[in-house]
Scaffold this motif. Structure first.
Motif, PDB file in Angstrom:
ATOM      1  N   MET A   1       0.845  -1.168   0.000  1.00  0.00           N
ATOM      2  CA  MET A   1       0.000   0.000   0.000  1.00  0.00           C
ATOM      3  C   MET A   1       0.894   1.235   0.000  1.00  0.00           C
ATOM      4  SD  MET A   1      -2.793   1.198   2.821  1.00  0.00           S
ATOM      5  CE  MET A   1      -4.176   0.354   2.104  1.00  0.00           C
ATOM      6  N   SER A   2       0.600   2.182  -0.860  1.00  0.00           N
ATOM      7  CA  SER A   2       1.408   3.389  -0.984  1.00  0.00           C
ATOM      8  C   SER A   2       0.900   4.468  -0.042  1.00  0.00           C
ATOM      9  CB  SER A   2       1.346   3.895  -2.421  1.00  0.00           C
ATOM     10  OG  SER A   2       2.035   5.126  -2.522  1.00  0.00           O
ATOM     11  N   ARG A   3       1.743   4.926   0.816  1.00  0.00           N
ATOM     12  CA  ARG A   3       1.493   6.079   1.683  1.00  0.00           C
ATOM     13  C   ARG A   3       2.856   6.702   1.916  1.00  0.00           C
ATOM     14  NH1 ARG A   3      -3.120   5.703   5.757  1.00  0.00           N
ATOM     15  NH2 ARG A   3      -2.110   7.396   6.826  1.00  0.00           N
ATOM     16  N   ILE A   4       3.171   7.726   1.166  1.00  0.00           N
ATOM     17  CA  ILE A   4       4.467   8.384   1.284  1.00  0.00           C
ATOM     18  C   ILE A   4       4.546   9.055   2.647  1.00  0.00           C
ATOM     19  CG2 ILE A   4       5.923  10.226   0.368  1.00  0.00           C
ATOM     20  CD1 ILE A   4       4.649   9.614  -2.386  1.00  0.00           C
ATOM     21  N   ALA A   5       5.697   8.933   3.291  1.00  0.00           N
ATOM     22  CA  ALA A   5       5.907   9.569   4.592  1.00  0.00           C
ATOM     23  C   ALA A   5       7.322  10.103   4.671  1.00  0.00           C
ATOM     24  CB  ALA A   5       5.663   8.582   5.719  1.00  0.00           C
ATOM     25  N   GLU A   6       7.452  11.276   5.269  1.00  0.00           N
ATOM     26  CA  GLU A   6       8.762  11.844   5.545  1.00  0.00           C
ATOM     27  C   GLU A   6       9.037  11.666   7.031  1.00  0.00           C
ATOM     28  OE1 GLU A   6       6.337  14.058   4.142  1.00  0.00           O
ATOM     29  OE2 GLU A   6       6.932  13.572   2.114  1.00  0.00           O
ATOM     30  N   VAL A   7      10.269  11.299   7.357  1.00  0.00           N
ATOM     31  CA  VAL A   7      10.676  11.098   8.741  1.00  0.00           C
ATOM     32  C   VAL A   7      11.938  11.905   8.984  1.00  0.00           C
ATOM     33  CG1 VAL A   7      11.413   9.420  10.479  1.00  0.00           C
ATOM     34  CG2 VAL A   7       9.678   8.783   8.785  1.00  0.00           C
ATOM     35  N   ILE A   8      11.929  12.680  10.042  1.00  0.00           N
ATOM     36  CA  ILE A   8      13.104  13.457  10.448  1.00  0.00           C
ATOM     37  C   ILE A   8      13.473  13.008  11.859  1.00  0.00           C
ATOM     38  CG2 ILE A   8      13.997  15.755  10.998  1.00  0.00           C
ATOM     39  CD1 ILE A   8      11.966  16.854   8.934  1.00  0.00           C
ATOM     40  N   VAL A   9      14.745  12.699  12.051  1.00  0.00           N
ATOM     41  CA  VAL A   9      15.249  12.341  13.376  1.00  0.00           C
ATOM     42  C   VAL A   9      16.177  13.457  13.826  1.00  0.00           C
ATOM     43  CG1 VAL A   9      16.629  10.694  14.718  1.00  0.00           C
ATOM     44  CG2 VAL A   9      15.097   9.867  12.918  1.00  0.00           C
ATOM     45  N   LEU A  10      15.879  14.015  14.988  1.00  0.00           N
ATOM     46  CA  LEU A  10      16.727  15.030  15.603  1.00  0.00           C
ATOM     47  C   LEU A  10      17.296  14.432  16.879  1.00  0.00           C
ATOM     48  CD1 LEU A  10      14.292  18.070  15.306  1.00  0.00           C
ATOM     49  CD2 LEU A  10      16.175  17.487  13.773  1.00  0.00           C
ATOM     50  N   ALA A  11      18.601  14.504  17.060  1.00  0.00           N
ATOM     51  CA  ALA A  11      19.234  13.967  18.269  1.00  0.00           C
ATOM     52  C   ALA A  11      20.630  14.557  18.386  1.00  0.00           C
ATOM     53  CB  ALA A  11      19.304  12.451  18.207  1.00  0.00           C
ATOM     54  N   GLN A  12      20.962  15.019  19.563  1.00  0.00           N
ATOM     55  CA  GLN A  12      22.276  15.601  19.783  1.00  0.00           C
ATOM     56  C   GLN A  12      23.317  14.518  20.033  1.00  0.00           C
ATOM     57  OE1 GLN A  12      21.566  18.425  22.920  1.00  0.00           O
ATOM     58  NE2 GLN A  12      20.851  19.972  21.486  1.00  0.00           N
ATOM     59  N   ASP A  13      24.531  14.760  19.530  1.00  0.00           N
ATOM     60  CA  ASP A  13      25.679  13.863  19.711  1.00  0.00           C
ATOM     61  C   ASP A  13      25.394  12.450  19.189  1.00  0.00           C
ATOM     62  OD1 ASP A  13      27.032  15.976  21.033  1.00  0.00           O
ATOM     63  OD2 ASP A  13      26.060  15.430  22.923  1.00  0.00           O
ATOM     64  N   ALA A  14      24.638  12.348  18.112  1.00  0.00           N
ATOM     65  CA  ALA A  14      24.193  11.040  17.624  1.00  0.00           C
ATOM     66  C   ALA A  14      24.785  10.656  16.271  1.00  0.00           C
ATOM     67  CB  ALA A  14      22.676  11.011  17.562  1.00  0.00           C
TER      68      ALA A  14
END
Length: 150
Positions: A1-14
């Protein structure tokens, strides 16, 4: 099933934790790679990815929460599914990535069978301050579990 998603990961010192996720790896349950975001090219603590199918992101949150974050209190995962009005926010609480309720938003879930072909619906995150919304028919009580689609 197509469902485009954007994911952003924010993390310090990672940087060291995220570096393996910038390369393809067939042993992961999810498929994709993250790209480092470096504003101005000098610093940064963000990585982004786009997923074009729900199956390709299955297990992503579980994988992210299992990583050895040097500063787990700084980890924020922003997810924007193509049906959402805005990004949702997940943070690590007691070792688990949980969605943080945002003011003036609501997540609704569709009814429907979940099987190998159709993973559980990740729901739709809608702003409640933008006019009338046609909410999908929900499972009684709302499905508040984190769907395996993530």
């Amino acid at each position: 099933m197509s469902r485009i998603a954007e994911v952003i990961v924010l993390a310090q010192d990672a940087d060291a934790v995220m570096e393996p996720l910038t390369r393809p790896d067939d042993t992961r349950t999810w498929r994709g790679t993250f790209y480092e975001m470096r504003p101005g090219g000098n610093w940064g603590f963000g990585w982004g990815a786009e997923f074009v199918r729900m199956h390709s992101r299955s297990g992503l949150l579980k994988h992210l929460e299992s990583l050895p974050w040097p500063r787990p209190e700084t980890v924020q995962v922003l997810i924007h599914d193509e049906e959402d009005n805005c990004f949702g926010l997940w943070m690590i609480h007691d070792g688990t990535l949980v969605e943080i309720p945002l003011p003036r938003t609501r997540r609704a879930y569709w009814n429907g069978p979940h099987n190998e072909e159709y993973p559980p619906d990740p729901g739709i995150l809608s702003r409640t301050d933008c006019g009338p919304i046609e909410w999908p028919e929900e499972i009684e009580g709302g499905d508040q579990s984190r769907p395996p689609a993530w």
